[in-house]
Write a protein that holds these residues in place. Structure first.
Motif, PDB file in Angstrom:
ATOM      1  N   PHE A  55       0.110   6.392   4.679  1.00 29.49           N
ATOM      2  CA  PHE A  55       1.312   5.786   5.259  1.00 29.49           C
ATOM      3  C   PHE A  55       1.414   4.313   4.844  1.00 29.49           C
ATOM      4  N   HIS A  56       0.302   3.585   4.939  1.00 32.40           N
ATOM      5  CA  HIS A  56       0.290   2.169   4.546  1.00 32.40           C
ATOM      6  C   HIS A  56       0.506   2.012   3.046  1.00 32.40           C
ATOM      7  N   ARG A  57      -0.107   2.880   2.250  1.00 33.70           N
ATOM      8  CA  ARG A  57       0.060   2.785   0.802  1.00 33.70           C
ATOM      9  C   ARG A  57       1.521   2.993   0.409  1.00 33.70           C
ATOM     10  N   PHE A  58       2.157   3.959   1.034  1.00 30.20           N
ATOM     11  CA  PHE A  58       3.563   4.216   0.718  1.00 30.20           C
ATOM     12  C   PHE A  58       4.415   2.982   1.000  1.00 30.20           C
ATOM     13  N   HIS A  59       4.205   2.360   2.149  1.00 29.24           N
ATOM     14  CA  HIS A  59       5.036   1.216   2.532  1.00 29.24           C
ATOM     15  C   HIS A  59       4.632  -0.074   1.829  1.00 29.24           C
ATOM     16  N   GLN A  60       3.495  -0.064   1.135  1.00 28.50           N
ATOM     17  CA  GLN A  60       3.195  -1.193   0.270  1.00 28.50           C
ATOM     18  C   GLN A  60       4.108  -1.182  -0.961  1.00 28.50           C
ATOM     19  N   ILE A  61       4.661  -0.015  -1.279  1.00 25.20           N
ATOM     20  CA  ILE A  61       5.533   0.134  -2.444  1.00 25.20           C
ATOM     21  C   ILE A  61       7.005   0.218  -2.054  1.00 25.20           C
ATOM     22  N   HIS A  62       7.308   0.962  -0.996  1.00 25.87           N
ATOM     23  CA  HIS A  62       8.695   1.284  -0.648  1.00 25.87           C
ATOM     24  C   HIS A  62       9.142   0.634   0.660  1.00 25.87           C
ATOM     25  N   ASP A  63      10.418   0.321   0.719  1.00 25.89           N
ATOM     26  CA  ASP A  63      11.025  -0.160   1.956  1.00 25.89           C
ATOM     27  C   ASP A  63      11.088   0.966   2.989  1.00 25.89           C
ATOM     28  N   TRP A  64      11.249   0.566   4.236  1.00 23.86           N
ATOM     29  CA  TRP A  64      11.413   1.553   5.310  1.00 23.86           C
ATOM     30  C   TRP A  64      12.645   2.425   5.095  1.00 23.86           C
ATOM     31  N   GLN A  65      13.652   1.894   4.417  1.00 22.31           N
ATOM     32  CA  GLN A  65      14.900   2.625   4.232  1.00 22.31           C
ATOM     33  C   GLN A  65      14.809   3.707   3.157  1.00 22.31           C
TER      34      GLN A  65
END
Length: 279
Positions: free
Chosen positions: A68-78
């Motif tokens: 989950f953290h890795r994904f949001h290190q790359i992508h915005d919440w939107q």
């Protein structure tokens, strides 16, 4: 699971500069305070889903939270519905940690039960549509991480550290310190610590904090470490800041779910993975 952290993809690809992670938090598509609140909420959800789905090993929760953290290190919440993302991270963690086959139907039922309580933030009306969304999100998460699903966790280091550090303490005292450190490690996944610090450093910082809470002197042990005390103190400061934020700033669940509803209204469902910014 790779046997050695030093040669693992976790160390090579997913230990990032503190400044890069802090900057990404402030550019996540949410105000920083709301980013922290919503992140904690979904890590809590991931932990609850793992527990209700029978993942008794804490490693499954930790791996899903790391994804989950890795994904949001790359992508915005939107970029993707966070409810689908949380479910996908759990689904993928079961596979990565070889914890048996997780039925998508069962996972979706648990998600619906958790997220549909008012206000409802589960926007997948049919199980078939939800299953397809999770399968598509799994591909996106894997692509985002460059298929790097190896995650090393502080839990594997803590028993040996405690055995050495607390060998002169009475067994009940040593056990209290160990359990307190274990809880602190759990809480560390509600922060981006897993993106910044090696797992052994997280275990050491958790033990240092737990010993202080239990009024056990471990100064001699830490004075002889080859791990940087500066890193341990920096991580401890991060965790203390989280505990302070958690005690003062986290609103009740219905308020957080309202934040999520507002977020869902602005989602672009087709994120384009990009390379990790390491600086």
């Amino acid at each position: 699971m790779a046997g050695c952290f030093q040669s693992s993809s976790h160390r090579e690809a997913w230990l990032l500069p503190f400044e890069a992670v802090a900057r990404r938090q402030s550019e996540s598509g949410l105000p920083l305070k709301r980013h922290k609140i919503v992140t904690k909420y979904f890590v809590d959800v991931i932990q609850e889903l793992c527990r209700t789905l029978g993942a008794t090993n804490q490693r499954i929760f930790a791996t899903a939270s790391s994804f989950f953290h890795r994904f949001h290190q790359i992508h915005d919440w939107q970029s993707i519905d966070p409810c689908i993302l949380a479910a996908t991270c759990v689904f993928l963690a079961f596979k990565a940690e070889e914890w048996g086959l997780l039925s998508l139907r069962t996972l979706i039922q648990q998600c619906r039960q958790k997220f549909s309580q008012p206000p409802n933030i589960w926007r997948e009306p049919k199980n078939e549509i939800a299953a397809q969304s999770i399968i598509e999100a799994e591909f996106i998460v894997m692509q985002t991480m460059n298929c790097s699903v190896v995650v090393f966790h502080p839990y594997r280091y803590l028993p040996d550290i405690c055995a050495t550090c607390l060998k002169d303490e009475q067994a009940p005292v040593a056990e209290r310190v160990k359990q307190s450190a274990w809880s602190i490690i759990n809480d560390s996944y509600r922060t981006p610590a897993c993106l910044v610090f090696p797992p052994r450093t997280i275990a050491l910082a958790a033990l240092h904090m737990a010993a202080a809470l239990q009024q056990v002197d471990v100064s001699a042990y830490f004075a002889g470490l080859d791990t940087s005390l500066t890193q341990i103190i920096k991580l401890s400061d991060m965790l203390v800041s989280f505990f302070d934020f958690n005690s003062k700033e986290i609103p009740e669940e219905k308020v957080i779910k309202q934040y999520v509803l507002e977020l869902q209204d602005s989602i672009d469902y087709a994120p384009t993975p990009v390379k990790v910014a390491r600086s």
